[in-house]
Design a protein around this motif. Structure first.
Motif, PDB file in Angstrom:
ATOM      1  N   ALA A 165       0.833  -1.210   0.000  1.00 33.61           N
ATOM      2  CA  ALA A 165       0.000   0.000   0.000  1.00 33.61           C
ATOM      3  C   ALA A 165       0.867   1.259   0.000  1.00 33.61           C
ATOM      4  N   LEU A 166       1.928   1.259   0.797  1.00 32.85           N
ATOM      5  CA  LEU A 166       2.847   2.408   0.819  1.00 32.85           C
ATOM      6  C   LEU A 166       3.534   2.575  -0.534  1.00 32.85           C
ATOM      7  N   TRP A 167       3.936   1.478  -1.135  1.00 34.90           N
ATOM      8  CA  TRP A 167       4.585   1.494  -2.447  1.00 34.90           C
ATOM      9  C   TRP A 167       3.630   2.053  -3.507  1.00 34.90           C
ATOM     10  N   ILE A 168       2.355   1.660  -3.434  1.00 38.43           N
ATOM     11  CA  ILE A 168       1.348   2.176  -4.364  1.00 38.43           C
ATOM     12  C   ILE A 168       1.149   3.669  -4.148  1.00 38.43           C
ATOM     13  N   ALA A 169       0.993   4.070  -2.885  1.00 36.79           N
ATOM     14  CA  ALA A 169       0.674   5.460  -2.552  1.00 36.79           C
ATOM     15  C   ALA A 169       1.786   6.437  -2.918  1.00 36.79           C
ATOM     16  N   GLU A 170       3.029   6.003  -2.912  1.00 37.04           N
ATOM     17  CA  GLU A 170       4.138   6.928  -3.166  1.00 37.04           C
ATOM     18  C   GLU A 170       4.398   7.173  -4.650  1.00 37.04           C
ATOM     19  N   ALA A 171       3.723   6.425  -5.526  1.00 39.91           N
ATOM     20  CA  ALA A 171       3.955   6.562  -6.962  1.00 39.91           C
ATOM     21  C   ALA A 171       3.273   7.818  -7.511  1.00 39.91           C
ATOM     22  N   ASP A 172       3.892   8.433  -8.522  1.00 42.09           N
ATOM     23  CA  ASP A 172       3.257   9.563  -9.202  1.00 42.09           C
ATOM     24  C   ASP A 172       1.962   9.112  -9.866  1.00 42.09           C
ATOM     25  N   ASP A 173       1.983   7.928 -10.449  1.00 43.95           N
ATOM     26  CA  ASP A 173       0.780   7.316 -11.013  1.00 43.95           C
ATOM     27  C   ASP A 173       0.602   5.956 -10.339  1.00 43.95           C
ATOM     28  N   PRO A 174      -0.229   5.899  -9.283  1.00 44.55           N
ATOM     29  CA  PRO A 174      -0.333   4.654  -8.504  1.00 44.55           C
ATOM     30  C   PRO A 174      -1.138   3.540  -9.167  1.00 44.55           C
ATOM     31  N   THR A 175      -1.910   3.860 -10.202  1.00 43.71           N
ATOM     32  CA  THR A 175      -2.805   2.861 -10.795  1.00 43.71           C
ATOM     33  C   THR A 175      -2.065   1.639 -11.337  1.00 43.71           C
ATOM     34  N   PRO A 176      -0.964   1.800 -12.095  1.00 46.87           N
ATOM     35  CA  PRO A 176      -0.260   0.598 -12.563  1.00 46.87           C
ATOM     36  C   PRO A 176       0.311  -0.240 -11.419  1.00 46.87           C
ATOM     37  N   ARG A 177       0.777   0.422 -10.377  1.00 44.09           N
ATOM     38  CA  ARG A 177       1.301  -0.332  -9.234  1.00 44.09           C
ATOM     39  C   ARG A 177       0.191  -1.123  -8.551  1.00 44.09           C
ATOM     40  N   LEU A 178      -0.983  -0.520  -8.427  1.00 47.16           N
ATOM     41  CA  LEU A 178      -2.114  -1.242  -7.828  1.00 47.16           C
ATOM     42  C   LEU A 178      -2.452  -2.469  -8.666  1.00 47.16           C
ATOM     43  N   ALA A 179      -2.540  -2.292  -9.976  1.00 46.86           N
ATOM     44  CA  ALA A 179      -2.864  -3.424 -10.851  1.00 46.86           C
ATOM     45  C   ALA A 179      -1.819  -4.532 -10.715  1.00 46.86           C
ATOM     46  N   ASN A 180      -0.559  -4.143 -10.639  1.00 44.44           N
ATOM     47  CA  ASN A 180       0.524  -5.112 -10.484  1.00 44.44           C
ATOM     48  C   ASN A 180       0.415  -5.834  -9.138  1.00 44.44           C
ATOM     49  N   ALA A 181       0.134  -5.079  -8.087  1.00 43.77           N
ATOM     50  CA  ALA A 181       0.018  -5.676  -6.749  1.00 43.77           C
ATOM     51  C   ALA A 181      -1.160  -6.648  -6.685  1.00 43.77           C
ATOM     52  N   ILE A 182      -2.309  -6.241  -7.211  1.00 39.75           N
ATOM     53  CA  ILE A 182      -3.481  -7.121  -7.187  1.00 39.75           C
ATOM     54  C   ILE A 182      -3.239  -8.341  -8.065  1.00 39.75           C
ATOM     55  N   GLY A 183      -2.575  -8.142  -9.195  1.00 43.97           N
ATOM     56  CA  GLY A 183      -2.274  -9.263 -10.072  1.00 43.97           C
ATOM     57  C   GLY A 183      -1.388 -10.307  -9.434  1.00 43.97           C
ATOM     58  N   ASN A 184      -0.539  -9.872  -8.509  1.00 41.34           N
ATOM     59  CA  ASN A 184       0.377 -10.805  -7.842  1.00 41.34           C
ATOM     60  C   ASN A 184      -0.105 -11.251  -6.464  1.00 41.34           C
ATOM     61  N   LEU A 185      -1.182 -10.625  -5.974  1.00 42.90           N
ATOM     62  CA  LEU A 185      -1.699 -10.982  -4.650  1.00 42.90           C
ATOM     63  C   LEU A 185      -2.146 -12.443  -4.601  1.00 42.90           C
ATOM     64  N   ASP A 186      -2.858 -12.885  -5.631  1.00 46.37           N
ATOM     65  CA  ASP A 186      -3.317 -14.281  -5.655  1.00 46.37           C
ATOM     66  C   ASP A 186      -2.139 -15.249  -5.613  1.00 46.37           C
ATOM     67  N   LEU A 187      -1.070 -14.880  -6.303  1.00 49.53           N
ATOM     68  CA  LEU A 187       0.126 -15.718  -6.290  1.00 49.53           C
ATOM     69  C   LEU A 187       0.694 -15.818  -4.875  1.00 49.53           C
ATOM     70  N   LEU A 188       0.718 -14.689  -4.180  1.00 50.17           N
ATOM     71  CA  LEU A 188       1.230 -14.656  -2.813  1.00 50.17           C
ATOM     72  C   LEU A 188       0.372 -15.490  -1.864  1.00 50.17           C
ATOM     73  N   LEU A 189      -0.952 -15.372  -2.005  1.00 47.52           N
ATOM     74  CA  LEU A 189      -1.861 -16.037  -1.067  1.00 47.52           C
ATOM     75  C   LEU A 189      -2.173 -17.486  -1.434  1.00 47.52           C
ATOM     76  N   SER A 190      -1.910 -17.878  -2.683  1.00 42.81           N
ATOM     77  CA  SER A 190      -2.356 -19.187  -3.165  1.00 42.81           C
ATOM     78  C   SER A 190      -1.799 -20.364  -2.366  1.00 42.81           C
ATOM     79  N   GLY A 191      -0.611 -20.212  -1.817  1.00 46.93           N
ATOM     80  CA  GLY A 191      -0.026 -21.308  -1.039  1.00 46.93           C
ATOM     81  C   GLY A 191      -0.778 -21.613   0.244  1.00 46.93           C
ATOM     82  N   LEU A 192      -1.590 -20.668   0.704  1.00 49.13           N
ATOM     83  CA  LEU A 192      -2.366 -20.884   1.925  1.00 49.13           C
ATOM     84  C   LEU A 192      -3.551 -21.818   1.693  1.00 49.13           C
ATOM     85  N   ARG A 193      -4.115 -21.760   0.514  1.00 50.53           N
ATOM     86  CA  ARG A 193      -5.419 -22.386   0.291  1.00 50.53           C
ATOM     87  C   ARG A 193      -5.327 -23.893   0.110  1.00 50.53           C
ATOM     88  N   VAL A 194      -6.230 -24.574   0.776  1.00 49.26           N
ATOM     89  CA  VAL A 194      -6.370 -26.023   0.571  1.00 49.26           C
ATOM     90  C   VAL A 194      -7.101 -26.226  -0.751  1.00 49.26           C
TER      91      VAL A 194
END
Length: 198
Positions: A165-194
């Protein structure tokens, strides 16, 4: 005409100060906001600010507390679904999306940590960790996510989300960073799921 209760007058006064401060802090930032301009905008005096909040930092804390409560209500609404996994992922995504809000960027993500210091950060982190730990524990109990130490996982996930969130907020144009973060969030969380059982 009936006299207004003292508690109503206090609530009205503090509400005016918090609203004026939120507007000013959001537009100008905490450091650039003049207490005289802020209290004038609220139609009150510096004395009212000192009486109810102690000082400008106390007023910032009240603004951040109100904003945190609003954010929590939005997160809770998204995660209030019978599908625990979808609710959890939706909550994480929405937290990242809040980093696009200019008011949240300036007040909650930038000014609050800078001017309220470690006590605020610790209180905020504790609340997030407690909530995440409870959600993860419930999902473990229902077999939605793999067994592990819920508290440790809560620290890891919360740390990743806050940093993103801090990385997104500090960008001059935060929208691409948000899209990148959300796109990789599932990858980060996927190992948790049964995996779903067929």
């Amino acid at each position: 005409m009936a006299r207004r209760a003292r508690s109503e007058m206090i609530e009205e006064t503090t509400g005016k100060l918090v609203a004026a401060a939120r507007d000013a802090f959001g537009r100008l930032g905490y450091a650039e906001t003049s207490m005289d301009d802020l209290t004038a905008a609220a139609g009150l005096t510096r004395g009212a600010l000192y009486h109810h909040f102690g000082d400008k930092r106390g007023l910032l804390r009240a603004v951040v507390t109100a904003m945190d409560a609003e954010i929590d209500a939005r997160l809770n609404a998204v995660s209030a679904t019978p599908d625990l996994w979808a609710g959890f992922v939706g909550r994480c995504r929405l937290y990242l999306e809040t980093a696009l809000d200019p008011e949240i960027q300036r007040i909650v993500l930038k000014d609050a940590p800078t001017f309220l210091g470690p006590d605020y950060l610790e209180t905020s982190r504790h609340a997030c960790h407690t909530s995440l730990t409870a959600r993860l524990s419930m999902m473990m109990a229902k077999g939605v996510v793999h067994q592990g130490d819920a508290e440790t996982l809560a620290h890891l996930i919360n740390g990743a989300l806050v940093d993103a969130a801090l990385w997104i907020a500090e960008a001059d144009d935060p929208t691409p960073r948000l899209a990148n973060a959300i796109g990789n969030l599932d990858l980060l969380l996927s190992g948790l799921r049964v995996p779903d059982r067929k």
